[in-house]
Motif scaffolding. Structure first.
Motif, PDB file in Angstrom:
ATOM      1  N   ARG A  49      -4.493 -62.503  18.524  1.00 16.71           N
ATOM      2  CA  ARG A  49      -3.196 -61.415  19.005  1.00 16.71           C
ATOM      3  C   ARG A  49      -3.546 -60.150  18.373  1.00 16.71           C
ATOM      4  O   ARG A  49      -3.630 -59.580  17.112  1.00 16.71           O
ATOM      5  CB  ARG A  49      -2.072 -61.968  18.403  1.00 16.71           C
ATOM      6  CG  ARG A  49      -1.970 -63.504  18.974  1.00 16.71           C
ATOM      7  CD  ARG A  49      -0.753 -64.114  18.192  1.00 16.71           C
ATOM      8  NE  ARG A  49       0.524 -63.214  18.773  1.00 16.71           N
ATOM      9  CZ  ARG A  49       1.381 -63.277  19.535  1.00 16.71           C
ATOM     10  NH1 ARG A  49       1.035 -64.093  20.525  1.00 16.71           N
ATOM     11  NH2 ARG A  49       2.407 -62.452  19.692  1.00 16.71           N
TER      12      ARG A  49
ATOM     13  N   CYS B 291      -2.641 -55.933  18.991  1.00 23.02           N
ATOM     14  CA  CYS B 291      -1.703 -54.812  19.329  1.00 23.02           C
ATOM     15  C   CYS B 291      -1.955 -53.662  20.138  1.00 23.02           C
ATOM     16  O   CYS B 291      -1.353 -53.569  21.065  1.00 23.02           O
ATOM     17  CB  CYS B 291      -0.402 -54.541  18.182  1.00 23.02           C
ATOM     18  SG  CYS B 291       0.344 -55.793  17.447  1.00 23.02           S
TER      19      CYS B 291
ATOM     20  N   VAL C  26      -9.155 -58.029  14.027  1.00 18.73           N
ATOM     21  CA  VAL C  26      -8.657 -59.364  14.308  1.00 18.73           C
ATOM     22  C   VAL C  26      -9.426 -60.139  15.295  1.00 18.73           C
ATOM     23  O   VAL C  26      -9.720 -61.337  15.085  1.00 18.73           O
ATOM     24  CB  VAL C  26      -7.029 -59.291  15.067  1.00 18.73           C
ATOM     25  CG1 VAL C  26      -6.773 -60.474  15.824  1.00 18.73           C
ATOM     26  CG2 VAL C  26      -6.151 -58.652  13.968  1.00 18.73           C
TER      27      VAL C  26
ATOM     28  N   HIS D 208      -4.071 -69.154  15.572  1.00 16.96           N
ATOM     29  CA  HIS D 208      -3.631 -67.959  15.974  1.00 16.96           C
ATOM     30  C   HIS D 208      -4.169 -66.946  14.842  1.00 16.96           C
ATOM     31  O   HIS D 208      -3.971 -67.227  13.740  1.00 16.96           O
ATOM     32  CB  HIS D 208      -2.230 -67.852  15.821  1.00 16.96           C
ATOM     33  CG  HIS D 208      -1.592 -68.719  16.967  1.00 16.96           C
ATOM     34  ND1 HIS D 208      -1.124 -68.424  18.179  1.00 16.96           N
ATOM     35  CD2 HIS D 208      -0.923 -69.927  16.563  1.00 16.96           C
ATOM     36  CE1 HIS D 208      -0.738 -69.393  18.844  1.00 16.96           C
ATOM     37  NE2 HIS D 208      -0.511 -70.437  17.876  1.00 16.96           N
TER      38      HIS D 208
ATOM     39  N   THR E 262      -4.066 -63.345  13.609  1.00 21.29           N
ATOM     40  CA  THR E 262      -3.591 -62.076  13.955  1.00 21.29           C
ATOM     41  C   THR E 262      -3.314 -61.102  12.745  1.00 21.29           C
ATOM     42  O   THR E 262      -3.425 -61.565  11.248  1.00 21.29           O
ATOM     43  CB  THR E 262      -2.071 -62.359  14.369  1.00 21.29           C
ATOM     44  OG1 THR E 262      -1.130 -61.196  14.589  1.00 21.29           O
ATOM     45  CG2 THR E 262      -1.216 -63.098  13.234  1.00 21.29           C
TER      46      THR E 262
ATOM     47  N   GLU F  97      -0.258 -59.647  12.450  1.00 15.78           N
ATOM     48  CA  GLU F  97       1.284 -59.530  12.540  1.00 15.78           C
ATOM     49  C   GLU F  97       1.734 -60.607  11.645  1.00 15.78           C
ATOM     50  O   GLU F  97       1.134 -61.235  11.061  1.00 15.78           O
ATOM     51  CB  GLU F  97       1.651 -59.795  13.996  1.00 15.78           C
ATOM     52  CG  GLU F  97       1.256 -58.848  15.020  1.00 15.78           C
ATOM     53  CD  GLU F  97       1.527 -59.227  16.616  1.00 15.78           C
ATOM     54  OE1 GLU F  97       2.418 -60.100  16.488  1.00 15.78           O
ATOM     55  OE2 GLU F  97       1.088 -58.714  17.293  1.00 15.78           O
TER      56      GLU F  97
ATOM     57  N   CYS G  68       3.728 -65.805  16.124  1.00 16.77           N
ATOM     58  CA  CYS G  68       2.952 -66.294  17.014  1.00 16.77           C
ATOM     59  C   CYS G  68       3.382 -67.881  17.478  1.00 16.77           C
ATOM     60  O   CYS G  68       4.695 -68.080  16.821  1.00 16.77           O
ATOM     61  CB  CYS G  68       1.638 -66.989  15.986  1.00 16.77           C
ATOM     62  SG  CYS G  68       0.808 -65.406  15.742  1.00 16.77           S
TER      63      CYS G  68
END
Length: 296
Positions: free
Chosen positions: A41, A43, A52, A112, A114, A116, A121
């Protein structure tokens, strides 16, 4: 090198990662032959997004080395067309678009990856990645924020004003102004990112990249020289240390430390050093054997 139990080198590999949701280590693949999806994931096209994707790429490689079938997908809501070429330059293998796929037949788990918060997620363990900061002024005098993102005033080539082109929506983050600098030596950037634990922020500047480029050049020269000697198998102890490192929450700095130890270990034959570096490069993807055949 430390004492070693021979059977450990050929024990069944069990890659465990720290789940950012719970703070507990979990198996990266609950069933060794069950399909595991790794979803990155990201951005936007910036150094943190590349870290990532790099982490996801390494996770895929590590699972495949353990015999687990893996399905790699990318969820990038902003400028994926800019992110994919940068990832390819960094020797990151292609990801399918997560928005165009449905759960795979026999899929056991989704990991996942990420930068974030874990709550952003879907279901499944979350592999959290700390941000990357470029600490020098980027091209055009633009600075960067602490998370390695471009300032809002930065324009990417696709968003520059033109008489016959409307500006891109402001919701689309611009490409990072330092990407061209960072990707001018992608292998050095990859090594620099691998050298820092995944949960720790990376601070990059020209000095860090130059140091990584120098170490990479030295290792490539050494591998080229070792290749001229009779081949020897990877020592059991070394194989066990490498696997123990990457199976322990994908500890890449630990893998690199093993390579440094192998480089300087006086008792190892050069043919074993060569096979060790080639074996580790199946995970690291630093093209360590690139200079084979070059003049001494």
């Amino acid at each position: 090198m430390p004492a070693y139990d021979r059977s450990a080198a050929y024990a069944q590999p069990v890659l465990r990662i720290l789940d950012a949701r719970t703070g507990e280590p979990v198996p990266a693949a609950p069933a060794r032959r069950g399909l595991t999806r790794v979803e990155a994931r990201a951005c936007g096209p910036d150094p943190t997004a590349l870290r990532v994707l790099l982490t996801a790429d390494l996770l895929v490689r590590a699972l495949e080395l353990g015999g687990t079938p893996v399905w790699a997908t990318l969820a990038a809501p902003h400028r994926p067309a800019d992110l994919r070429p940068a990832a390819t330059t960094l020797s990151i293998r292609p990801f399918e678009d997560a928005h165009d796929v449905t759960p795979g037949l026999g899929e056991r788990q989704t990991l996942h990856v990420t930068s974030e918060t874990p709550d952003a997620c879907g279901g499944g363990p979350v592999v959290w990645v700390a941000p990357v900061e470029w600490t020098e002024e980027a091209m055009g005098g633009q600075g960067t924020d602490a998370a390695g993102h471009a300032p809002e005033s930065t324009l990417s080539p696709a968003s520059e004003s033109a008489p016959d082109r409307a500006p891109e929506p402001t919701a689309q983050p611009p490409a990072h102004p330092a990407l061209l600098v960072l990707l001018s030596d992608p292998a050095a950037l990859r090594l620099a990112l691998l050298s820092v634990p995944r949960a720790e922020p990376v601070r990059l500047d020209s000095g860090v990249l130059e140091e990584a480029a120098g170490r990479l050049a030295r290792w490539r020269r050494a591998v080229s020289g070792w290749a001229r000697q009779p081949s020897r198998p990877v020592p059991d102890e070394v194989r066990a240390r490498l696997r123990s490192a990457w199976e322990d929450d994908l500890d890449l700095p630990g893998v690199l430390q093993v390579l440094r130890d192998v480089e300087s270990a006086p008792e190892l034959p050069d043919g074993a050093r060569f096979e060790t570096y080639v074996y580790a490069d199946r995970l690291l993807a630093l093209d360590l054997a690139r200079d084979l055949g070059s003049p001494a």
